[in-house]
Design a protein around this motif. Structure first.
Motif, PDB file in Angstrom:
ATOM      1  N   TRP A 162       0.965  -1.134   0.089  1.00  0.00           N
ATOM      2  CA  TRP A 162       0.218   0.223   0.074  1.00  0.00           C
ATOM      3  C   TRP A 162       1.137   1.143  -0.028  1.00  0.00           C
ATOM      4  O   TRP A 162       0.223   2.729  -0.227  1.00  0.00           O
ATOM      5  CB  TRP A 162      -0.916   0.052   1.259  1.00  0.00           C
ATOM      6  CG  TRP A 162      -1.547  -1.200   1.217  1.00  0.00           C
ATOM      7  CD1 TRP A 162      -1.594  -2.148   1.466  1.00  0.00           C
ATOM      8  CD2 TRP A 162      -2.679  -1.301   0.378  1.00  0.00           C
ATOM      9  NE1 TRP A 162      -2.908  -3.792   1.228  1.00  0.00           N
ATOM     10  CE2 TRP A 162      -3.788  -2.885   0.904  1.00  0.00           C
ATOM     11  CE3 TRP A 162      -3.720  -0.732  -1.027  1.00  0.00           C
ATOM     12  CZ2 TRP A 162      -4.831  -3.389   0.045  1.00  0.00           C
ATOM     13  CZ3 TRP A 162      -4.365  -1.098  -1.303  1.00  0.00           C
ATOM     14  CH2 TRP A 162      -5.222  -2.376  -1.571  1.00  0.00           C
ATOM     15  N   GLY A 163       2.149   0.891   0.141  1.00  0.00           N
ATOM     16  CA  GLY A 163       3.334   2.471  -0.289  1.00  0.00           C
ATOM     17  C   GLY A 163       2.745   3.057   1.041  1.00  0.00           C
ATOM     18  O   GLY A 163       3.331   4.315   1.756  1.00  0.00           O
ATOM     19  N   ASP A 164       2.422   1.636   2.339  1.00  0.00           N
ATOM     20  CA  ASP A 164       2.402   2.879   3.939  1.00  0.00           C
ATOM     21  C   ASP A 164       3.450   3.496   4.352  1.00  0.00           C
ATOM     22  O   ASP A 164       3.939   2.014   5.057  1.00  0.00           O
ATOM     23  CB  ASP A 164       1.239   2.135   4.179  1.00  0.00           C
ATOM     24  CG  ASP A 164       1.116   2.499   6.587  1.00  0.00           C
ATOM     25  OD1 ASP A 164       1.841   3.626   6.289  1.00  0.00           O
ATOM     26  OD2 ASP A 164      -0.134   1.992   6.549  1.00  0.00           O
TER      27      ASP A 164
ATOM     28  N   ALA B 277       6.582  -4.879  -3.586  1.00  0.00           N
ATOM     29  CA  ALA B 277       6.458  -3.207  -4.025  1.00  0.00           C
ATOM     30  C   ALA B 277       6.508  -2.950  -5.079  1.00  0.00           C
ATOM     31  O   ALA B 277       6.330  -2.182  -5.670  1.00  0.00           O
ATOM     32  CB  ALA B 277       7.598  -2.811  -2.118  1.00  0.00           C
TER      33      ALA B 277
ATOM     34  N   ALA C 139       3.290  -3.249  -7.318  1.00  0.00           N
ATOM     35  CA  ALA C 139       2.274  -2.472  -6.449  1.00  0.00           C
ATOM     36  C   ALA C 139       3.194  -1.527  -7.558  1.00  0.00           C
ATOM     37  O   ALA C 139       2.506   0.085  -6.843  1.00  0.00           O
ATOM     38  CB  ALA C 139       1.714  -2.160  -4.983  1.00  0.00           C
ATOM     39  N   ARG C 140       4.298  -0.693  -7.784  1.00  0.00           N
ATOM     40  CA  ARG C 140       4.678   0.040  -8.444  1.00  0.00           C
ATOM     41  C   ARG C 140       5.164   1.151  -6.903  1.00  0.00           C
ATOM     42  O   ARG C 140       5.247   2.387  -7.120  1.00  0.00           O
ATOM     43  CB  ARG C 140       4.320   0.942  -9.681  1.00  0.00           C
ATOM     44  CG  ARG C 140       3.258   0.132 -10.694  1.00  0.00           C
ATOM     45  CD  ARG C 140       3.348   0.302 -11.380  1.00  0.00           C
ATOM     46  NE  ARG C 140       3.037  -0.427 -13.461  1.00  0.00           N
ATOM     47  CZ  ARG C 140       3.203  -0.635 -14.087  1.00  0.00           C
ATOM     48  NH1 ARG C 140       2.909   0.364 -13.929  1.00  0.00           N
ATOM     49  NH2 ARG C 140       2.927  -1.619 -15.078  1.00  0.00           N
ATOM     50  N   GLN C 141       5.392   0.693  -5.740  1.00  0.00           N
ATOM     51  CA  GLN C 141       5.711   1.858  -4.509  1.00  0.00           C
ATOM     52  C   GLN C 141       7.325   2.308  -4.304  1.00  0.00           C
ATOM     53  O   GLN C 141       8.049   1.553  -3.755  1.00  0.00           O
ATOM     54  CB  GLN C 141       5.292   0.715  -3.697  1.00  0.00           C
ATOM     55  CG  GLN C 141       3.458   0.666  -3.690  1.00  0.00           C
ATOM     56  CD  GLN C 141       2.587   2.315  -3.837  1.00  0.00           C
ATOM     57  OE1 GLN C 141       3.028   2.760  -3.489  1.00  0.00           O
ATOM     58  NE2 GLN C 141       1.324   1.470  -3.667  1.00  0.00           N
TER      59      GLN C 141
ATOM     60  N   GLU D 236       9.232   4.690  -3.299  1.00  0.00           N
ATOM     61  CA  GLU D 236       9.455   5.216  -2.099  1.00  0.00           C
ATOM     62  C   GLU D 236       9.717   3.772  -1.563  1.00  0.00           C
ATOM     63  O   GLU D 236      10.142   3.872  -0.524  1.00  0.00           O
ATOM     64  CB  GLU D 236       8.764   5.593  -1.310  1.00  0.00           C
ATOM     65  CG  GLU D 236       8.446   7.064   0.073  1.00  0.00           C
ATOM     66  CD  GLU D 236       8.146   7.942   0.317  1.00  0.00           C
ATOM     67  OE1 GLU D 236       8.588   8.394   1.451  1.00  0.00           O
ATOM     68  OE2 GLU D 236       6.796   8.063   0.142  1.00  0.00           O
ATOM     69  N   ALA D 237       8.665   2.813  -1.070  1.00  0.00           N
ATOM     70  CA  ALA D 237       8.975   1.745  -0.599  1.00  0.00           C
ATOM     71  C   ALA D 237      10.606   0.649  -0.948  1.00  0.00           C
ATOM     72  O   ALA D 237      11.033   0.310   0.199  1.00  0.00           O
ATOM     73  CB  ALA D 237       7.520   0.901  -0.371  1.00  0.00           C
TER      74      ALA D 237
ATOM     75  N   THR E  29       9.812   2.120 -12.489  1.00  0.00           N
ATOM     76  CA  THR E  29      10.079   1.510 -11.139  1.00  0.00           C
ATOM     77  C   THR E  29      12.042   0.716 -11.635  1.00  0.00           C
ATOM     78  O   THR E  29      12.098   0.311 -10.194  1.00  0.00           O
ATOM     79  CB  THR E  29       9.119   0.251 -10.512  1.00  0.00           C
ATOM     80  OG1 THR E  29       8.071   0.932 -11.136  1.00  0.00           O
ATOM     81  CG2 THR E  29       9.533  -0.789 -10.162  1.00  0.00           C
TER      82      THR E  29
END
Length: 229
Positions: free
Chosen positions: A43-45, A73, A76-78, A80-81, A114
């Motif tokens: 979720w990129g939390d 990650a 999900a293309r996160q 920052e994570a 990514t």
């Protein structure tokens, strides 16, 4: 000749379909059920992810399919994570159950952004991945992801690796492609980088012969211009 062309086309189509099904991203149900680092990565939390990292959570924990938080990650293309996990020491080159690494996951998804992050962080473009004993470059060439192909070439991906189907990236850009603009651009990038034009498939067909068999006239022209025989 017609019989051979039909067999060739069916075999290529089957291989293409099988390869496309081999990579398994987390389902919506799996993602909803994730906890801890996997959930935060999906979720990129970032507040939760940073807390779990500070608490010495297992950065390389595996879900039921062998995916680490970094794999999740990446799917999900996160970005920052991914950066936070990498900075904390997560493995960049680990393989999940079907032997895909994060670089190949991004390559198959045609996710140039990514992929760029992963490569900048030090992930390898040189690994042998997947049940086909291939590489991220072969996977990207198969799909005609020309921008990804150029990134991987620049990152030192092995140009002439032969997978267990006896195909190189250059051969896959022909036999598993549609002959269209993106596969042409992929072929051109490989030719300019110096990929072999003489390595053959298991039946002894050269890339030029394969392009002729498929009726890909522009690819034939490109190969002939590059000196292929």
């Amino acid at each position: 000749m017609k019989h051979w062309n039909l067999v060739f086309t069916l075999a290529a189509a089957l291989a293409c379909a099988t390869t496309a099904q081999a990579q398994v991203p987390p389902t919506a149900a799996e993602t909803a059920a994730y906890q801890g680092l996997h959930a935060a990565a999906a979720w990129g939390d970032m507040p939760t992810l940073n807390k779990l990292i500070a608490a010495k959570g297992d950065l390389n924990a595996r879900d039921a399919y062998g995916r680490t938080p970094l794999h999740v990650a990446t799917y999900a293309r996160q970005a920052e994570a991914i950066r936070a996990l990498a900075k904390a020491g997560a493995g960049l080159d680990l393989l999940e159950n079907d032997r895909y690494d994060a670089v190949t996951i991004a390559a198959v998804a045609d996710d140039e952004a990514t992929l760029r992050v992963l490569l900048q962080l030090g992930a390898s473009a040189k690994q042998v991945t997947s049940r086909y004993e291939g590489t991220a470059l072969i996977a990207a060439a198969h799909l005609g992801h020309d921008g990804v192909v150029r990134q991987l070439i620049a990152a030192g991906a092995p140009l002439d690796h032969v997978n267990n189907l006896h195909w190189t990236a250059l051969i896959e850009s022909i036999v598993l492609g549609n002959g269209g603009p993106r596969h042409q651009a992929t072929l051109q990038a490989l030719l300019r980088a110096g990929a072999s034009q003489t390595l053959t498939d298991r039946q002894g067909n050269t890339p030029l012969q394969l392009a002729r068999q498929r009726g890909f006239s522009e690819m034939v022209r490109m190969l002939e211009t590059a000196g292929a025989r």
